[in-house]
Write a protein that holds these residues in place. Sequence first.
Motif, PDB file in Angstrom:
ATOM      1  N   VAL B  53       0.840  -1.209   0.000  1.00 25.08           N
ATOM      2  CA  VAL B  53       0.000   0.000   0.000  1.00 25.08           C
ATOM      3  C   VAL B  53       0.872   1.255   0.000  1.00 25.08           C
ATOM      4  N   ILE B  54       1.918   1.244   0.829  1.00 25.96           N
ATOM      5  CA  ILE B  54       2.792   2.415   0.925  1.00 25.96           C
ATOM      6  C   ILE B  54       3.583   2.586  -0.372  1.00 25.96           C
ATOM      7  N   GLU B  55       3.971   1.492  -0.979  1.00 29.97           N
ATOM      8  CA  GLU B  55       4.677   1.544  -2.270  1.00 29.97           C
ATOM      9  C   GLU B  55       3.770   2.151  -3.355  1.00 29.97           C
ATOM     10  N   ALA B  56       2.498   1.732  -3.372  1.00 28.31           N
ATOM     11  CA  ALA B  56       1.562   2.271  -4.373  1.00 28.31           C
ATOM     12  C   ALA B  56       1.308   3.756  -4.116  1.00 28.31           C
ATOM     13  N   ALA B  57       1.138   4.131  -2.835  1.00 27.17           N
ATOM     14  CA  ALA B  57       0.903   5.538  -2.499  1.00 27.17           C
ATOM     15  C   ALA B  57       2.115   6.386  -2.891  1.00 27.17           C
ATOM     16  N   THR B  58       3.310   5.827  -2.700  1.00 29.71           N
ATOM     17  CA  THR B  58       4.534   6.536  -3.088  1.00 29.71           C
ATOM     18  C   THR B  58       4.588   6.695  -4.605  1.00 29.71           C
ATOM     19  N   ASN B  59       4.155   5.670  -5.324  1.00 33.20           N
ATOM     20  CA  ASN B  59       4.111   5.743  -6.781  1.00 33.20           C
ATOM     21  C   ASN B  59       3.195   6.890  -7.225  1.00 33.20           C
ATOM     22  N   VAL B  60       2.064   7.060  -6.518  1.00 31.99           N
ATOM     23  CA  VAL B  60       1.135   8.160  -6.844  1.00 31.99           C
ATOM     24  C   VAL B  60       1.856   9.502  -6.666  1.00 31.99           C
ATOM     25  N   VAL B  61       2.522   9.667  -5.528  1.00 36.01           N
ATOM     26  CA  VAL B  61       3.209  10.936  -5.235  1.00 36.01           C
ATOM     27  C   VAL B  61       4.289  11.220  -6.290  1.00 36.01           C
ATOM     28  N   GLN B  62       5.002  10.177  -6.710  1.00 33.13           N
ATOM     29  CA  GLN B  62       6.133  10.384  -7.603  1.00 33.13           C
ATOM     30  C   GLN B  62       5.744  10.457  -9.072  1.00 33.13           C
ATOM     31  N   HIS B  63       4.700   9.739  -9.460  1.00 31.23           N
ATOM     32  CA  HIS B  63       4.455   9.589 -10.903  1.00 31.23           C
ATOM     33  C   HIS B  63       3.096  10.060 -11.406  1.00 31.23           C
ATOM     34  N   ALA B  64       2.074  10.183 -10.547  1.00 31.51           N
ATOM     35  CA  ALA B  64       0.754  10.562 -11.060  1.00 31.51           C
ATOM     36  C   ALA B  64       0.794  12.020 -11.541  1.00 31.51           C
ATOM     37  N   VAL B  65       0.078  12.280 -12.612  1.00 29.46           N
ATOM     38  CA  VAL B  65       0.085  13.617 -13.222  1.00 29.46           C
ATOM     39  C   VAL B  65      -1.308  14.224 -13.037  1.00 29.46           C
ATOM     40  N   PRO B  66      -1.391  15.451 -12.465  1.00 33.26           N
ATOM     41  CA  PRO B  66      -2.718  16.049 -12.297  1.00 33.26           C
ATOM     42  C   PRO B  66      -3.360  16.354 -13.657  1.00 33.26           C
ATOM     43  N   ALA B  67      -4.689  16.212 -13.726  1.00 32.70           N
ATOM     44  CA  ALA B  67      -5.400  16.464 -14.981  1.00 32.70           C
ATOM     45  C   ALA B  67      -5.580  17.965 -15.215  1.00 32.70           C
ATOM     46  N   SER B  68      -5.517  18.763 -14.136  1.00 32.14           N
ATOM     47  CA  SER B  68      -5.707  20.213 -14.270  1.00 32.14           C
ATOM     48  C   SER B  68      -4.712  20.899 -13.345  1.00 32.14           C
ATOM     49  N   GLU B  69      -4.979  22.200 -13.083  1.00 33.18           N
ATOM     50  CA  GLU B  69      -4.053  22.914 -12.183  1.00 33.18           C
ATOM     51  C   GLU B  69      -4.325  22.602 -10.712  1.00 33.18           C
ATOM     52  N   THR B  70      -5.443  21.933 -10.455  1.00 32.49           N
ATOM     53  CA  THR B  70      -5.764  21.564  -9.073  1.00 32.49           C
ATOM     54  C   THR B  70      -4.761  20.516  -8.596  1.00 32.49           C
ATOM     55  N   PRO B  71      -4.139  20.757  -7.421  1.00 34.26           N
ATOM     56  CA  PRO B  71      -3.142  19.777  -6.957  1.00 34.26           C
ATOM     57  C   PRO B  71      -3.759  18.393  -6.755  1.00 34.26           C
ATOM     58  N   LEU B  72      -2.971  17.420  -7.062  1.00 33.48           N
ATOM     59  CA  LEU B  72      -3.398  16.025  -6.964  1.00 33.48           C
ATOM     60  C   LEU B  72      -3.632  15.630  -5.506  1.00 33.48           C
ATOM     61  N   GLN B  73      -4.688  14.859  -5.271  1.00 36.32           N
ATOM     62  CA  GLN B  73      -4.941  14.332  -3.932  1.00 36.32           C
ATOM     63  C   GLN B  73      -4.721  12.824  -3.947  1.00 36.32           C
ATOM     64  N   LEU B  74      -4.300  12.335  -2.788  1.00 39.50           N
ATOM     65  CA  LEU B  74      -4.101  10.903  -2.601  1.00 39.50           C
ATOM     66  C   LEU B  74      -5.152  10.405  -1.607  1.00 39.50           C
TER      67      LEU B  74
END
Lengths: 110, 147
Positions: B53-74
Amino acid sequence: MQFTVETTPAYAEVNGSGRLNMVAAPLLREVVAAVVAKGSHHVVVNMEGTDFMDSSGLGALIGCLKIARQAGGDLRIANVQPQVKMVLELTSMHRVLTPYESVDAAFSND
Amino acid sequence: MRPFPMTEVLARSSRQGLATAATVDALHEDFEALWLEAGFVPEMDRMAFSTAVIEAATNVVQHAVPASETPLQLGVDITIRSRRLEARISEIGAAPSSPGISNPSEIDDDAESGRGLNLIHALVSTVTFERHGEDNVWVLCRHSSDV
Protein backbone atom coordinates in the motif's frame (compact mmCIF):
# COMPACT_ATOMS: atom_id res chain seq x y z
CA MET A 1 15.55 9.46 8.68
CA GLN A 2 18.70 10.19 10.68
CA PHE A 3 22.15 9.16 9.48
CA THR A 4 25.34 8.96 11.48
CA VAL A 5 28.77 7.95 10.21
CA GLU A 6 31.57 6.28 12.13
CA THR A 7 34.90 5.65 10.45
CA THR A 8 37.28 2.83 11.37
CA PRO A 9 40.56 1.98 9.60
CA ALA A 10 38.81 -0.89 7.78
CA TYR A 11 35.50 0.68 6.78
CA ALA A 12 33.01 3.47 7.35
CA GLU A 13 29.79 2.56 9.10
CA VAL A 14 26.69 4.48 8.04
CA ASN A 15 23.83 4.14 10.48
CA GLY A 16 20.35 4.86 9.23
CA SER A 17 17.51 5.04 11.68
CA GLY A 18 13.88 5.42 10.57
CA ARG A 19 12.29 4.81 7.17
CA LEU A 20 14.38 4.49 4.03
CA ASN A 21 11.82 5.91 1.59
CA MET A 22 11.57 8.50 -1.19
CA VAL A 23 12.49 11.28 1.26
CA ALA A 24 15.48 9.52 2.82
CA ALA A 25 16.80 7.93 -0.40
CA PRO A 26 18.58 11.03 -1.79
CA LEU A 27 19.99 11.79 1.68
CA LEU A 28 21.54 8.31 1.93
CA ARG A 29 23.12 8.81 -1.50
CA GLU A 30 24.61 12.14 -0.34
CA VAL A 31 25.94 10.66 2.91
CA VAL A 32 27.60 7.68 1.20
CA ALA A 33 28.98 9.82 -1.64
CA ALA A 34 30.59 12.13 0.95
CA VAL A 35 32.04 9.19 2.90
CA VAL A 36 33.55 7.68 -0.26
CA ALA A 37 34.85 11.08 -1.43
CA LYS A 38 36.71 11.40 1.90
CA GLY A 39 38.55 8.16 1.15
CA SER A 40 36.52 5.43 2.88
CA HIS A 41 35.81 3.12 -0.03
CA HIS A 42 34.52 0.26 2.09
CA VAL A 43 31.14 1.13 3.53
CA VAL A 44 28.80 -0.81 5.81
CA VAL A 45 25.23 0.42 6.08
CA ASN A 46 24.00 -0.61 9.51
CA MET A 47 20.25 -1.14 9.08
CA GLU A 48 19.45 -2.10 12.66
CA GLY A 49 17.28 0.99 13.05
CA THR A 50 15.79 0.92 9.55
CA ASP A 51 12.33 -0.46 10.14
CA PHE A 52 10.96 0.21 6.65
CA MET A 53 12.36 0.35 3.14
CA ASP A 54 10.49 0.90 -0.14
CA SER A 55 11.72 0.57 -3.72
CA SER A 56 13.19 4.11 -3.67
CA GLY A 57 15.23 3.15 -0.61
CA LEU A 58 16.38 -0.01 -2.35
CA GLY A 59 17.32 2.07 -5.40
CA ALA A 60 19.41 4.34 -3.16
CA LEU A 61 21.29 1.36 -1.69
CA ILE A 62 22.06 0.16 -5.22
CA GLY A 63 23.22 3.66 -6.16
CA CYS A 64 25.47 3.75 -3.09
CA LEU A 65 26.88 0.31 -3.95
CA LYS A 66 27.83 1.65 -7.39
CA ILE A 67 29.48 4.74 -5.85
CA ALA A 68 31.63 2.55 -3.57
CA ARG A 69 32.54 0.08 -6.34
CA GLN A 70 33.45 2.85 -8.76
CA ALA A 71 35.96 4.05 -6.16
CA GLY A 72 37.45 0.55 -5.99
CA GLY A 73 35.65 -0.41 -2.79
CA ASP A 74 32.38 -2.06 -1.85
CA LEU A 75 29.20 -1.46 0.14
CA ARG A 76 27.59 -4.04 2.38
CA ILE A 77 24.53 -4.06 4.59
CA ALA A 78 24.19 -5.43 8.12
CA ASN A 79 21.55 -6.01 10.81
CA VAL A 80 18.70 -6.08 8.33
CA GLN A 81 15.19 -6.10 9.86
CA PRO A 82 12.36 -8.37 8.64
CA GLN A 83 10.58 -5.84 6.39
CA VAL A 84 13.83 -4.87 4.65
CA LYS A 85 14.74 -8.54 4.25
CA MET A 86 11.35 -9.21 2.64
CA VAL A 87 11.82 -6.38 0.11
CA LEU A 88 15.35 -7.58 -0.73
CA GLU A 89 14.17 -11.14 -1.29
CA LEU A 90 11.04 -10.34 -3.31
CA THR A 91 13.09 -8.17 -5.66
CA SER A 92 15.92 -10.78 -5.73
CA MET A 93 18.32 -8.02 -4.72
CA HIS A 94 19.60 -10.06 -1.75
CA ARG A 95 21.87 -11.62 -4.41
CA VAL A 96 23.53 -8.25 -4.93
CA LEU A 97 23.13 -6.75 -1.47
CA THR A 98 23.73 -9.73 0.80
CA PRO A 99 22.74 -8.99 4.38
CA TYR A 100 25.46 -9.58 7.00
CA GLU A 101 24.64 -10.50 10.57
CA SER A 102 26.69 -7.71 12.06
CA VAL A 103 28.72 -4.68 11.02
CA ASP A 104 31.93 -6.49 12.03
CA ALA A 105 31.05 -9.49 9.87
CA ALA A 106 30.54 -7.41 6.72
CA PHE A 107 34.23 -7.10 5.78
CA SER A 108 35.69 -9.72 8.11
CA ASN A 109 36.64 -12.16 5.33
CA ASP A 110 38.28 -9.65 3.02
CA MET B 1 -20.60 -18.27 19.24
CA ARG B 2 -21.39 -17.47 15.65
CA PRO B 3 -18.17 -17.23 13.60
CA PHE B 4 -17.54 -13.96 11.74
CA PRO B 5 -18.80 -14.18 8.18
CA MET B 6 -15.82 -13.90 5.86
CA THR B 7 -17.30 -10.83 4.19
CA GLU B 8 -17.72 -8.77 7.36
CA VAL B 9 -15.46 -5.72 7.61
CA LEU B 10 -13.63 -6.00 10.93
CA ALA B 11 -11.49 -2.88 10.74
CA ARG B 12 -11.13 0.01 8.37
CA SER B 13 -9.07 3.11 7.83
CA SER B 14 -9.45 6.04 5.49
CA ARG B 15 -7.24 8.98 4.61
CA GLN B 16 -7.22 11.70 1.98
CA GLY B 17 -4.68 14.47 1.57
CA LEU B 18 -2.39 16.20 -0.87
CA ALA B 19 -0.31 13.69 -2.84
CA THR B 20 2.86 14.37 -0.85
CA ALA B 21 5.43 12.43 1.17
CA ALA B 22 3.77 13.71 4.36
CA THR B 23 0.49 11.97 3.46
CA VAL B 24 2.39 8.75 2.73
CA ASP B 25 4.18 9.08 6.08
CA ALA B 26 0.84 9.37 7.86
CA LEU B 27 -0.12 5.99 6.39
CA HIS B 28 2.49 4.31 8.60
CA GLU B 29 0.61 5.62 11.66
CA ASP B 30 -2.74 4.56 10.14
CA PHE B 31 -1.44 1.02 9.81
CA GLU B 32 -0.17 0.95 13.39
CA ALA B 33 -3.65 1.91 14.62
CA LEU B 34 -5.30 -0.55 12.22
CA TRP B 35 -3.25 -3.54 13.41
CA LEU B 36 -4.17 -2.72 17.02
CA GLU B 37 -7.79 -3.14 15.96
CA ALA B 38 -7.14 -6.15 13.73
CA GLY B 39 -4.70 -8.08 15.91
CA PHE B 40 -5.74 -11.37 14.28
CA VAL B 41 -3.91 -10.60 11.04
CA PRO B 42 -0.62 -12.58 10.91
CA GLU B 43 2.61 -10.56 10.99
CA MET B 44 3.71 -11.61 7.50
CA ASP B 45 0.40 -10.48 5.99
CA ARG B 46 0.59 -7.14 7.81
CA MET B 47 4.12 -6.50 6.60
CA ALA B 48 3.47 -7.49 2.98
CA PHE B 49 0.15 -5.66 2.69
CA SER B 50 1.30 -2.40 4.33
CA THR B 51 4.49 -2.37 2.23
CA ALA B 52 2.42 -2.78 -0.96
CA VAL B 53 0.00 0.00 0.00
CA ILE B 54 2.79 2.41 0.92
CA GLU B 55 4.68 1.54 -2.27
CA ALA B 56 1.56 2.27 -4.37
CA ALA B 57 0.90 5.54 -2.50
CA THR B 58 4.53 6.54 -3.09
CA ASN B 59 4.11 5.74 -6.78
CA VAL B 60 1.14 8.16 -6.84
CA VAL B 61 3.21 10.94 -5.23
CA GLN B 62 6.13 10.38 -7.60
CA HIS B 63 4.45 9.59 -10.90
CA ALA B 64 0.75 10.56 -11.06
CA VAL B 65 0.09 13.62 -13.22
CA PRO B 66 -2.72 16.05 -12.30
CA ALA B 67 -5.40 16.46 -14.98
CA SER B 68 -5.71 20.21 -14.27
CA GLU B 69 -4.05 22.91 -12.18
CA THR B 70 -5.76 21.56 -9.07
CA PRO B 71 -3.14 19.78 -6.96
CA LEU B 72 -3.40 16.02 -6.96
CA GLN B 73 -4.94 14.33 -3.93
CA LEU B 74 -4.10 10.90 -2.60
CA GLY B 75 -6.88 8.80 -1.09
CA VAL B 76 -6.28 5.52 0.74
CA ASP B 77 -9.16 3.36 1.99
CA ILE B 78 -8.33 0.11 3.73
CA THR B 79 -10.74 -2.61 4.76
CA ILE B 80 -9.79 -5.68 6.79
CA ARG B 81 -11.94 -8.79 6.58
CA SER B 82 -11.11 -12.09 8.27
CA ARG B 83 -9.17 -13.41 5.31
CA ARG B 84 -9.01 -10.50 2.95
CA LEU B 85 -7.00 -7.27 3.24
CA GLU B 86 -8.02 -4.70 0.66
CA ALA B 87 -6.82 -1.18 -0.16
CA ARG B 88 -8.16 1.33 -2.65
CA ILE B 89 -5.52 3.90 -3.47
CA SER B 90 -6.95 6.82 -5.42
CA GLU B 91 -5.14 9.35 -7.57
CA ILE B 92 -7.78 12.04 -7.18
CA GLY B 93 -7.84 14.48 -10.09
CA ALA B 94 -5.17 12.60 -12.04
CA ALA B 95 -4.84 12.38 -15.80
CA PRO B 96 -5.67 8.90 -17.11
CA SER B 97 -2.69 6.56 -17.10
CA SER B 98 -1.85 2.89 -16.96
CA PRO B 99 1.26 1.91 -15.07
CA GLY B 100 2.89 -1.07 -16.73
CA ILE B 101 5.06 -3.66 -15.07
CA SER B 102 8.38 -4.83 -16.39
CA ASN B 103 9.50 -8.39 -16.67
CA PRO B 104 11.73 -8.77 -13.58
CA SER B 105 14.39 -10.47 -15.69
CA GLU B 106 14.62 -7.30 -17.78
CA ILE B 107 15.59 -5.12 -14.80
CA ASP B 108 19.36 -4.84 -14.53
CA ASP B 109 20.84 -5.57 -11.11
CA ASP B 110 22.36 -2.09 -11.07
CA ALA B 111 19.16 -0.25 -12.05
CA GLU B 112 18.20 2.25 -9.36
CA SER B 113 14.50 2.43 -10.19
CA GLY B 114 11.74 0.42 -11.87
CA ARG B 115 11.14 -2.20 -9.18
CA GLY B 116 8.15 -0.65 -7.41
CA LEU B 117 5.31 -2.13 -9.47
CA ASN B 118 6.87 -5.57 -9.57
CA LEU B 119 7.31 -5.39 -5.81
CA ILE B 120 3.62 -4.51 -5.33
CA HIS B 121 2.60 -7.50 -7.47
CA ALA B 122 4.85 -9.78 -5.41
CA LEU B 123 3.35 -8.54 -2.12
CA VAL B 124 -0.37 -8.90 -2.78
CA SER B 125 -2.68 -11.45 -4.39
CA THR B 126 -4.31 -9.14 -6.94
CA VAL B 127 -3.64 -5.65 -8.30
CA THR B 128 -6.09 -3.75 -10.48
CA PHE B 129 -5.82 -0.24 -11.86
CA GLU B 130 -9.06 1.40 -12.97
CA ARG B 131 -10.36 4.73 -14.14
CA HIS B 132 -13.29 6.01 -12.05
CA GLY B 133 -14.61 9.40 -13.18
CA GLU B 134 -11.77 11.89 -12.61
CA ASP B 135 -9.61 9.47 -10.64
CA ASN B 136 -7.27 6.55 -11.21
CA VAL B 137 -7.81 3.86 -8.58
CA TRP B 138 -5.48 1.06 -7.58
CA VAL B 139 -7.14 -1.87 -5.81
CA LEU B 140 -4.72 -4.11 -3.93
CA CYS B 141 -5.96 -7.29 -2.29
CA ARG B 142 -4.06 -9.79 -0.17
CA HIS B 143 -5.71 -13.02 0.93
CA SER B 144 -4.63 -13.50 4.51
CA SER B 145 -3.00 -16.87 5.08
CA ASP B 146 -3.95 -18.57 8.30
CA VAL B 147 -6.61 -16.73 10.28
